[in-house]
Design an enzyme around this catalytic site. Structure first.
Site, PDB file in Angstrom:
ATOM      1  N   ARG A 101     109.812 110.326  -2.003  1.00  0.00           N
ATOM      2  CA  ARG A 101     111.050 111.014  -2.425  1.00  0.00           C
ATOM      3  C   ARG A 101     112.138 111.018  -1.362  1.00  0.00           C
ATOM      4  O   ARG A 101     113.067 111.806  -1.412  1.00  0.00           O
ATOM      5  CB  ARG A 101     110.758 112.444  -2.876  1.00  0.00           C
ATOM      6  CG  ARG A 101     109.767 112.498  -4.014  1.00  0.00           C
ATOM      7  CD  ARG A 101     109.652 113.917  -4.560  1.00  0.00           C
ATOM      8  NE  ARG A 101     108.637 113.960  -5.585  1.00  0.00           N
ATOM      9  CZ  ARG A 101     107.344 114.148  -5.340  1.00  0.00           C
ATOM     10  NH1 ARG A 101     106.917 114.332  -4.110  1.00  0.00           N
ATOM     11  NH2 ARG A 101     106.484 114.147  -6.325  1.00  0.00           N
TER      12      ARG A 101
ATOM     13  N   GLU B 282     136.280  90.862   2.862  1.00  0.00           N
ATOM     14  CA  GLU B 282     136.229  92.328   2.649  1.00  0.00           C
ATOM     15  C   GLU B 282     137.191  93.044   3.595  1.00  0.00           C
ATOM     16  O   GLU B 282     137.707  94.111   3.271  1.00  0.00           O
ATOM     17  CB  GLU B 282     134.797  92.850   2.834  1.00  0.00           C
ATOM     18  CG  GLU B 282     133.731  92.159   1.965  1.00  0.00           C
ATOM     19  CD  GLU B 282     133.739  92.570   0.491  1.00  0.00           C
ATOM     20  OE1 GLU B 282     134.614  93.347   0.058  1.00  0.00           O
ATOM     21  OE2 GLU B 282     132.842  92.084  -0.245  1.00  0.00           O
TER      22      GLU B 282
ATOM     23  N   GLU C 134     131.999 107.186  -6.697  1.00  0.00           N
ATOM     24  CA  GLU C 134     132.917 106.293  -7.385  1.00  0.00           C
ATOM     25  C   GLU C 134     133.425 106.851  -8.703  1.00  0.00           C
ATOM     26  O   GLU C 134     133.428 106.181  -9.728  1.00  0.00           O
ATOM     27  CB  GLU C 134     132.258 104.905  -7.601  1.00  0.00           C
ATOM     28  CG  GLU C 134     133.279 103.796  -7.761  1.00  0.00           C
ATOM     29  CD  GLU C 134     132.669 102.402  -7.687  1.00  0.00           C
ATOM     30  OE1 GLU C 134     131.863 102.152  -6.787  1.00  0.00           O
ATOM     31  OE2 GLU C 134     133.012 101.584  -8.552  1.00  0.00           O
TER      32      GLU C 134
ATOM     33  N   ARG D 146     137.123 105.412  -4.919  1.00  0.00           N
ATOM     34  CA  ARG D 146     136.175 104.444  -4.355  1.00  0.00           C
ATOM     35  C   ARG D 146     136.279 103.113  -5.094  1.00  0.00           C
ATOM     36  O   ARG D 146     135.976 102.060  -4.546  1.00  0.00           O
ATOM     37  CB  ARG D 146     134.743 104.987  -4.383  1.00  0.00           C
ATOM     38  CG  ARG D 146     133.757 104.082  -3.673  1.00  0.00           C
ATOM     39  CD  ARG D 146     132.448 104.759  -3.295  1.00  0.00           C
ATOM     40  NE  ARG D 146     131.542 103.799  -2.656  1.00  0.00           N
ATOM     41  CZ  ARG D 146     130.358 104.084  -2.162  1.00  0.00           C
ATOM     42  NH1 ARG D 146     129.910 105.323  -2.197  1.00  0.00           N
ATOM     43  NH2 ARG D 146     129.606 103.140  -1.608  1.00  0.00           N
TER      44      ARG D 146
ATOM     45  N   HIS E 125     133.171  88.830  -9.426  1.00  0.00           N
ATOM     46  CA  HIS E 125     131.869  88.893 -10.099  1.00  0.00           C
ATOM     47  C   HIS E 125     131.814  87.892 -11.248  1.00  0.00           C
ATOM     48  O   HIS E 125     130.760  87.308 -11.522  1.00  0.00           O
ATOM     49  CB  HIS E 125     131.594  90.301 -10.619  1.00  0.00           C
ATOM     50  CG  HIS E 125     131.305  91.287  -9.523  1.00  0.00           C
ATOM     51  ND1 HIS E 125     131.490  92.635  -9.671  1.00  0.00           N
ATOM     52  CD2 HIS E 125     130.851  91.105  -8.258  1.00  0.00           C
ATOM     53  CE1 HIS E 125     131.168  93.250  -8.539  1.00  0.00           C
ATOM     54  NE2 HIS E 125     130.778  92.341  -7.656  1.00  0.00           N
TER      55      HIS E 125
HETATM   56  N1  LIG Z   1     125.599  98.590  -0.830  1.00  0.00           N
HETATM   57  C1  LIG Z   1     126.850  98.196  -0.906  1.00  0.00           C
HETATM   58  O1  LIG Z   1     127.795  99.002  -0.914  1.00  0.00           O
HETATM   59  C2  LIG Z   1     127.129  96.726  -0.948  1.00  0.00           C
HETATM   60  C3  LIG Z   1     128.438  96.267  -0.787  1.00  0.00           C
HETATM   61  C4  LIG Z   1     128.654  94.881  -0.760  1.00  0.00           C
HETATM   62  C5  LIG Z   1     127.577  94.018  -0.901  1.00  0.00           C
HETATM   63  N2  LIG Z   1     126.311  94.503  -1.060  1.00  0.00           N
HETATM   64  C6  LIG Z   1     125.167  93.601  -1.176  1.00  0.00           C
HETATM   65  O2  LIG Z   1     125.055  92.900   0.055  1.00  0.00           O
HETATM   66  C7  LIG Z   1     124.392  91.655  -0.188  1.00  0.00           C
HETATM   67  C8  LIG Z   1     125.104  90.562   0.576  1.00  0.00           C
HETATM   68  O3  LIG Z   1     125.033  90.867   1.944  1.00  0.00           O
HETATM   69  P1  LIG Z   1     125.302  89.771   3.068  1.00  0.00           P
HETATM   70  O4  LIG Z   1     126.527  89.033   2.750  1.00  0.00           O
HETATM   71  O5  LIG Z   1     125.192  90.471   4.363  1.00  0.00           O
HETATM   72  O6  LIG Z   1     124.121  88.734   2.819  1.00  0.00           O
HETATM   73  P2  LIG Z   1     122.632  88.608   3.421  1.00  0.00           P
HETATM   74  O7  LIG Z   1     122.054  89.921   3.722  1.00  0.00           O
HETATM   75  O8  LIG Z   1     121.895  87.722   2.487  1.00  0.00           O
HETATM   76  O9  LIG Z   1     122.887  87.820   4.786  1.00  0.00           O
HETATM   77  C9  LIG Z   1     123.404  86.513   4.735  1.00  0.00           C
HETATM   78  C10 LIG Z   1     122.508  85.543   5.532  1.00  0.00           C
HETATM   79  O10 LIG Z   1     122.693  85.763   6.923  1.00  0.00           O
HETATM   80  C11 LIG Z   1     121.431  85.989   7.548  1.00  0.00           C
HETATM   81  N3  LIG Z   1     121.706  86.861   8.680  1.00  0.00           N
HETATM   82  C12 LIG Z   1     121.900  88.188   8.680  1.00  0.00           C
HETATM   83  N4  LIG Z   1     122.265  88.622   9.898  1.00  0.00           N
HETATM   84  C13 LIG Z   1     122.286  87.512  10.692  1.00  0.00           C
HETATM   85  C14 LIG Z   1     122.610  87.308  12.061  1.00  0.00           C
HETATM   86  N5  LIG Z   1     123.057  88.313  12.835  1.00  0.00           N
HETATM   87  N6  LIG Z   1     122.518  86.051  12.542  1.00  0.00           N
HETATM   88  C15 LIG Z   1     122.137  85.014  11.737  1.00  0.00           C
HETATM   89  N7  LIG Z   1     121.844  85.155  10.455  1.00  0.00           N
HETATM   90  C16 LIG Z   1     121.919  86.400   9.938  1.00  0.00           C
HETATM   91  C17 LIG Z   1     120.573  86.565   6.471  1.00  0.00           C
HETATM   92  O11 LIG Z   1     119.217  86.399   6.776  1.00  0.00           O
HETATM   93  C18 LIG Z   1     121.029  85.724   5.277  1.00  0.00           C
HETATM   94  O12 LIG Z   1     120.394  84.472   5.277  1.00  0.00           O
HETATM   95  C19 LIG Z   1     124.374  91.464  -1.685  1.00  0.00           C
HETATM   96  O13 LIG Z   1     123.070  91.687  -2.149  1.00  0.00           O
HETATM   97  C20 LIG Z   1     125.317  92.533  -2.215  1.00  0.00           C
HETATM   98  O14 LIG Z   1     124.953  93.001  -3.486  1.00  0.00           O
HETATM   99  C21 LIG Z   1     126.083  95.832  -1.085  1.00  0.00           C
HETATM  100 ZN   LIG Z   2     132.269  92.930  -1.991  1.00  0.00          ZN
END
Ligand SMILES: NC(=O)c1ccc[n+]([C@@H]2O[C@H](COP(=O)([O-])OP(=O)(O)OC[C@H]3O[C@@H](n4cnc5c(N)ncnc54)[C@H](O)[C@@H]3O)[C@@H](O)[C@H]2O)c1
Ligand SMILES: [Zn+2]
Length: 357
Positions: free
Chosen positions: A120, A184, A236, A240, A251
């Site tokens: 939890r 972003e 949101e 937000r 998307h």
């Molecule tokens: N929670 C939220 O508010 C929110 C907002 C935006 C996106 N997201 C989510 O985030 C995800 C995308 O995140 P992302 O773009 O970070 O992708 P990711 O986590 O897949 O990372 C991208 C790649 O970089 C690698 N990587 C990470 N850190 C590294 C480093 N320091 N050096 C080398 N390689 C590294 C990872 O292993 C991966 O292969 C999606 O699933 C999306 O839905 C969530």
């Molecule tokens: Zn985004």
């Protein structure tokens, strides 16, 4: 190091930002945190950064173990979540044990949801290692896994106890991932902060070249904006949604292309170009402002052209966007640079015109 606060009453937490602060991670954990931590990461981040974190935890007298899950969005699913839960049980993790998410947005969302649901809820620390995660996903408490029928469909709002963003971890990030994260940052400036937008116009080349001071400024300012917005509207209900600028079109690109070939930030970049054109048509954004956004996206090395899709494909993909409110498509548009607005009155004629512009 700079520290911001996400102000959410009893659930308020700090965001620490600085170069090399991973080495000081032990002392940055909230004082009430337990003396035991379990780190969730993937093999890529493990190879680059886990050792530094482990050393910092040991140095602070914190017992630690690691759970390494496979890399990639396709593993942000129920199977991996269940594997994390199983491992937490095998390790005898308690409700007071701290779970540390070390990685990009995939690890943050997945480990965050594991922390929200294990017994939890156990304390969560986000240590984001991609630009996207540092400026966006690690802040604000959205956690989730994907379902075959939809992305991020199973999840919870669960705020971390702290976010620790070491900008030095970005030095190992592949160029394409780094550039995608810039989308972003441009988004934050566009919807909320003309000063950040103008700073980007001056400094985008330095930022692309990964100048440390420029990265720190971009991360700090984006986090400041996101922290303010989340503090005012955690779930949101209102503002937000501004953070979704470019995301309805983005998307749709991700859905229509089956995620093939487009990183999230790239789709958002092309989406912001379309949303800027739509803003000119439907929200009074001056053409010159839209041109500045498009120019900045291009200079950042991000795509300004969306894939050519049939209008019906666009509209269908956008209708599936979860930001649809009772059948009407909502769009985040700009009235001016730095002034975003959520509009529910956009006609399909305007959307089609923006797509064709
Ligand atoms: N929670 C939220 O508010 C929110 C907002 C935006 C996106 N997201 C989510 O985030 C995800 C995308 O995140 P992302 O773009 O970070 O992708 P990711 O986590 O897949 O990372 C991208 C790649 O970089 C690698 N990587 C990470 N850190 C590294 C480093 N320091 N050096 C080398 N390689 C590294 C990872 O292993 C991966 O292969 C999606 O699933 C999306 O839905 C969530
Ligand atoms: Zn985004």
């Amino acid at each position: 190091m700079r520290t911001l606060t996400v102000a959410l009453g009893e659930r308020s937490y700090p965001i620490h930002i600085g170069e090399g602060i991973l080495t000081r991670c032990g002392e940055l954990l909230p004082p009430q945190a337990s003396r035991r931590a379990i780190v969730v990461t993937n093999p890529i981040v493990e190879a680059f950064h886990l050792g530094i974190l482990q050393k910092a935890l040991s140095g602070a007298g914190i017992r630690h173990e690691a759970i390494v899950v496979p890399d990639g969005e396709t593993h942000k699913d129920w199977t991996t979540l269940y594997a994390i839960h199983t491992r937490l049980l095998e390790l005898g993790a308690e409700r007071s044990t701290v779970l540390i998410a070390l990685g990009g947005g995939v690890i943050g969302d997945l480990a965050g949801f594991a922390a929200a649901t294990y017994q939890r809820g156990m304390p969560l620390i986000q240590i984001p290692t991609t630009l996207l995660a540092q400026v966006d996903s690690s802040i604000g408490g959205k956690t989730a896994v994907n379902h075959p029928l939809g992305k991020n469909m199973i999840g919870a709002f669960y705020q971390p106890r702290a976010v620790i963003s070491d900008t030095r971890t970005l030095s190992t990030l592949p160029d394409r991932e780094y550039i995608a994260g810039l989308a972003e940052v441009i988004k934050c400036g566009s919807v909320r902060d003309v000063a950040l937008f103008e700073w980007l116009e001056v400094n985008i080349e330095r930022l692309k070249a990964r100048d440390p001071a420029s990265i720190e400024h971009a991360v700090l300012e984006s986090c400041r904006i996101k922290a303010e917005i989340v503090s005012a509207d955690e779930r949101e209900g209102g503002e937000r949604a501004l953070l979704n600028f470019g995301h309805t079109f983005g998307h749709a690109i991700e859905t229509a292309t089956g995620y093939a070939g487009w990183l999230h930030g790239e789709a958002v970049a092309a989406g912001m170009v379309l949303a800027s054109k739509l803003s000119v048509l439907a929200a009074g954004l001056p053409t010159s402002a839209a041109e500045r956004i498009i120019a900045l996206v291009r200079r950042a090395g991000l795509p300004t052209e969306a894939p050519r899709l049939e209008n019906a494909t666009w509209l269908q993909a956008m209708a599936h966007d979860k930001k649809v409110v009772s059948g009407a498509l909502r769009f985040v548009l700009l009235e001016a640079l730095g002034r975003g607005t959520v509009r529910g009155d956009v006609t399909t004629t305007s959307v089609t015109a923006a797509l064709g512009a």
